[in-house]
Design a protein around this motif. Structure first.
Motif, mmCIF file in Angstrom:
data_model
loop_
_atom_site.group_PDB
_atom_site.id
_atom_site.type_symbol
_atom_site.label_atom_id
_atom_site.label_comp_id
_atom_site.label_asym_id
_atom_site.label_seq_id
_atom_site.Cartn_x
_atom_site.Cartn_y
_atom_site.Cartn_z
ATOM 1 N N GLU A 1 -8.799 10.491 35.552
ATOM 2 C CA GLU A 1 -7.797 11.474 35.974
ATOM 3 C C GLU A 1 -8.242 12.176 37.258
ATOM 4 O OE1 GLU A 1 -5.599 13.010 32.282
ATOM 5 O OE2 GLU A 1 -6.597 14.754 33.158
ATOM 6 N N ASP A 2 -9.487 12.583 37.310
ATOM 7 C CA ASP A 2 -9.988 13.262 38.518
ATOM 8 C C ASP A 2 -9.989 12.321 39.717
ATOM 9 O OD1 ASP A 2 -10.298 15.671 37.335
ATOM 10 O OD2 ASP A 2 -12.481 15.525 37.054
ATOM 11 N N ALA A 3 -10.382 11.076 39.490
ATOM 12 C CA ALA A 3 -10.419 10.119 40.603
ATOM 13 C C ALA A 3 -9.004 9.914 41.154
ATOM 14 C CB ALA A 3 -11.003 8.787 40.138
ATOM 15 N N ILE A 4 -8.051 9.768 40.247
ATOM 16 C CA ILE A 4 -6.663 9.523 40.660
ATOM 17 C C ILE A 4 -6.093 10.762 41.357
ATOM 18 C CG2 ILE A 4 -4.331 9.153 39.751
ATOM 19 C CD1 ILE A 4 -5.763 7.378 37.534
ATOM 20 N N ASN A 5 -6.325 11.927 40.780
ATOM 21 C CA ASN A 5 -5.748 13.145 41.359
ATOM 22 C C ASN A 5 -6.418 13.541 42.673
ATOM 23 O OD1 ASN A 5 -3.755 13.496 39.415
ATOM 24 N ND2 ASN A 5 -5.142 14.563 38.020
ATOM 25 N N ASN A 6 -7.699 13.271 42.798
ATOM 26 C CA ASN A 6 -8.386 13.647 44.042
ATOM 27 C C ASN A 6 -8.195 12.620 45.151
ATOM 28 O OD1 ASN A 6 -9.578 16.071 43.155
ATOM 29 N ND2 ASN A 6 -11.237 14.958 42.146
ATOM 30 N N CYS A 7 -7.834 11.410 44.785
ATOM 31 C CA CYS A 7 -7.864 10.324 45.788
ATOM 32 C C CYS A 7 -6.543 9.567 45.902
ATOM 33 C CB CYS A 7 -9.005 9.358 45.500
ATOM 34 S SG CYS A 7 -10.629 10.142 45.469
ATOM 35 N N SER A 8 -5.420 10.166 45.455
ATOM 36 C CA SER A 8 -4.152 9.499 45.749
ATOM 37 C C SER A 8 -3.642 10.112 47.049
ATOM 38 C CB SER A 8 -3.134 9.688 44.620
ATOM 39 O OG SER A 8 -2.104 8.727 44.769
ATOM 40 N N TRP B 1 -22.308 12.949 42.817
ATOM 41 C CA TRP B 1 -21.010 12.264 42.661
ATOM 42 C C TRP B 1 -19.819 13.113 43.080
ATOM 43 C CZ3 TRP B 1 -17.703 14.642 39.344
ATOM 44 C CH2 TRP B 1 -18.187 15.259 38.203
ATOM 45 N N ARG B 2 -19.925 14.429 42.943
ATOM 46 C CA ARG B 2 -18.772 15.296 43.262
ATOM 47 C C ARG B 2 -18.273 15.099 44.704
ATOM 48 N NH1 ARG B 2 -15.018 17.667 40.285
ATOM 49 N NH2 ARG B 2 -16.529 18.257 38.697
ATOM 50 N N PRO B 3 -19.165 15.100 45.694
ATOM 51 C CA PRO B 3 -18.678 14.932 47.083
ATOM 52 C C PRO B 3 -18.097 13.536 47.360
ATOM 53 C CG PRO B 3 -20.940 15.781 47.045
ATOM 54 C CD PRO B 3 -20.623 15.337 45.655
ATOM 55 N N GLU C 1 -16.046 3.050 40.750
ATOM 56 C CA GLU C 1 -17.079 3.067 39.700
ATOM 57 C C GLU C 1 -18.117 4.161 39.972
ATOM 58 O OE1 GLU C 1 -17.247 1.374 36.821
ATOM 59 O OE2 GLU C 1 -15.379 0.324 37.266
ATOM 60 N N ASP C 2 -18.275 4.499 41.228
ATOM 61 C CA ASP C 2 -19.293 5.475 41.601
ATOM 62 C C ASP C 2 -18.889 6.925 41.328
ATOM 63 O OD1 ASP C 2 -19.667 2.871 43.311
ATOM 64 O OD2 ASP C 2 -21.630 3.827 43.156
ATOM 65 N N ILE D 1 -15.653 11.548 50.299
ATOM 66 C CA ILE D 1 -16.239 10.425 51.038
ATOM 67 C C ILE D 1 -15.338 9.186 50.877
ATOM 68 C CG2 ILE D 1 -18.250 8.864 51.150
ATOM 69 C CD1 ILE D 1 -19.963 11.296 50.186
ATOM 70 N N ILE D 2 -14.831 8.996 49.658
ATOM 71 C CA ILE D 2 -13.942 7.851 49.392
ATOM 72 C C ILE D 2 -12.636 7.998 50.187
ATOM 73 C CG2 ILE D 2 -12.464 6.837 47.599
ATOM 74 C CD1 ILE D 2 -14.832 7.170 45.626
ATOM 75 N N ASN D 3 -12.086 9.205 50.224
ATOM 76 C CA ASN D 3 -10.853 9.403 51.006
ATOM 77 C C ASN D 3 -11.086 9.084 52.483
ATOM 78 O OD1 ASN D 3 -9.320 10.116 48.791
ATOM 79 N ND2 ASN D 3 -9.646 12.315 49.045
ATOM 80 N N ASP D 4 -12.245 9.510 52.990
ATOM 81 C CA ASP D 4 -12.562 9.222 54.402
ATOM 82 C C ASP D 4 -12.728 7.715 54.623
ATOM 83 O OD1 ASP D 4 -12.505 11.894 54.931
ATOM 84 O OD2 ASP D 4 -14.693 12.156 54.966
ATOM 85 N N PHE D 5 -13.398 7.067 53.686
ATOM 86 C CA PHE D 5 -13.609 5.606 53.764
ATOM 87 C C PHE D 5 -12.260 4.891 53.800
ATOM 88 C CE2 PHE D 5 -14.275 1.764 50.866
ATOM 89 C CZ PHE D 5 -14.791 0.937 51.857
ATOM 90 N N GLU D 6 -11.379 5.283 52.887
ATOM 91 C CA GLU D 6 -10.078 4.600 52.822
ATOM 92 C C GLU D 6 -9.237 4.911 54.063
ATOM 93 O OE1 GLU D 6 -8.659 5.754 48.937
ATOM 94 O OE2 GLU D 6 -9.961 4.303 47.922
ATOM 95 N N ARG D 7 -9.421 6.105 54.619
ATOM 96 C CA ARG D 7 -8.702 6.420 55.865
ATOM 97 C C ARG D 7 -9.228 5.544 57.007
ATOM 98 N NH1 ARG D 7 -9.585 11.540 56.173
ATOM 99 N NH2 ARG D 7 -7.960 12.080 54.686
#
Ligand code: ATP
Ligand code: MG
Length: 281
Positions: free
Chosen positions: A224-231, A155-157, A139-140, A161-167
């Motif tokens: 689309e950006d969230a999915i493409n940047n964070c899959s 929000w761009r960075p 949501e963020d 940050i989300i990828n690092d969190f999920e890692r």
């Protein structure tokens, strides 16, 4: 769906996986939300869904007994996309002791006083558990971006940050699975209308949904950006055709069952000498 996310002939299981391969770029407009494979109606998949639910139930029991790893399931969708219905139909039969649903609304004053991940991290499942996020840290980079609640340089960075969190979660033994329930704009109209027409659904209707609907294209772009940047390999996105609720339930259930099966949770070894024990009268 991009070439890579299509099923590879002969690879088990031979049904479409809808996984967004890390590094590939999906365009939501090109993914058909009406897809149902060869199935035509709910009845065609009723037994299959039940079989998947049974797999989830059995594997969850082993995950709980093993108590070494956990599973986090993220559900995101446009309004009326079916997050609540998915939770009800896919998880209806599992042991509530090993499972927790966390729903995220606009942050409270306390939550807003922390970094954006704080409230989500607190709700991540413990080892042995399954956690379901009904809305999530995404949501963020979704509502927050579309509504301009923070500037772009904030929000761009967040994708990184989300990828690092999920890692971090994955390194700690938590497998992360993310589903985007993909409906069409027409389907949303029908579902909103149904909420207006049926008094038992009035409680689900919010006039805010109409305002959000006007921002459909901006939301699709943000998704689309969230999915493409964070899959990522450690936390893949799945884009699930969701116009037909019964097909959506089947796809989500079998993806979860396959993931749990690949984790292969094991019952812990029994105490030594159990065979010699007799229970006193
Ligand atoms: P849903 O629509 O998911 O079924 P609901 O109808 O029970 O849930 P709503 O109040 O419609 O509840 O949804 C929660 C609202 O909170 C959404 O509009 C969502 O965009 C908003 N929200 C969630 N997370 C955030 C956030 N981090 N910042 C701002 N708003 C948020
Ligand atoms: Mg709502």
């Amino acid at each position: 769906m991009s070439e890579k996310s299509k099923v590879v002939e002969g690879s088990p299981p031979d049904y479409p996986r809808y996984r967004v391969e890390p590094g590939s770029k999906v365009s939501l407009a090109e993914i058909d939300p009406d897809e149902t494979e060869r199935y035509r109606k709910k009845k065609d998949v009723a037994k299959k869904l039940e079989a998947q639910r049974r797999r989830i139930r059995d594997l969850q029991e082993r995950l709980y007994a093993e108590n070494r790893r956990g599973l986090l399931i993220v559900l995101q969708a446009m309004d009326t996309g079916g997050k609540d219905g998915t939770i009800k139909h896919v998880f209806g039969g599992i042991n509530p002791q090993g499972c927790r649903v966390s729903s995220f609304k606009a942050p409270s004053a306390e939550e807003a006083n922390h970094d954006f991940l704080w409230r989500y991290h607190k709700s991540v499942p413990a080892k042995g558990r399954i956690g379901i996020f009904n809305r999530s840290h995404y949501e963020d980079v979704l509502v927050v971006r579309v509504k301009g609640l923070v500037p772009e340089e904030v929000w761009r960075p967040r994708y990184g940050i989300i990828n690092d969190f999920e890692r971090t979660l994955s390194a700690g033994g938590i497998t992360v699975l993310k589903f985007f329930l993909h409906i069409s704009k027409d389907e949303q109209k029908k579902r909103l209308q149904a909420r207006l027409d049926n008094p038992e659904k009035h409680w689900k209707f919010s006039s805010n949904d109409i305002k959000e609907r006007a921002l459909w294209d901006a939301y699709q772009a943000a998704f689309e950006d969230a999915i493409n940047n964070c899959s990522t390999e450690h936390a893949p996105w799945y884009v699930v055709p969701a116009n037909k609720k019964w097909y959506r339930n089947l796809v989500v259930a079998r993806t979860i069952a396959d993931t749990l099966e690949a984790m292969d949770p094991q019952y812990p070894p029994a105490e030594e000498g159990l065979e010699k024990i007799t229970i006193p009268d």
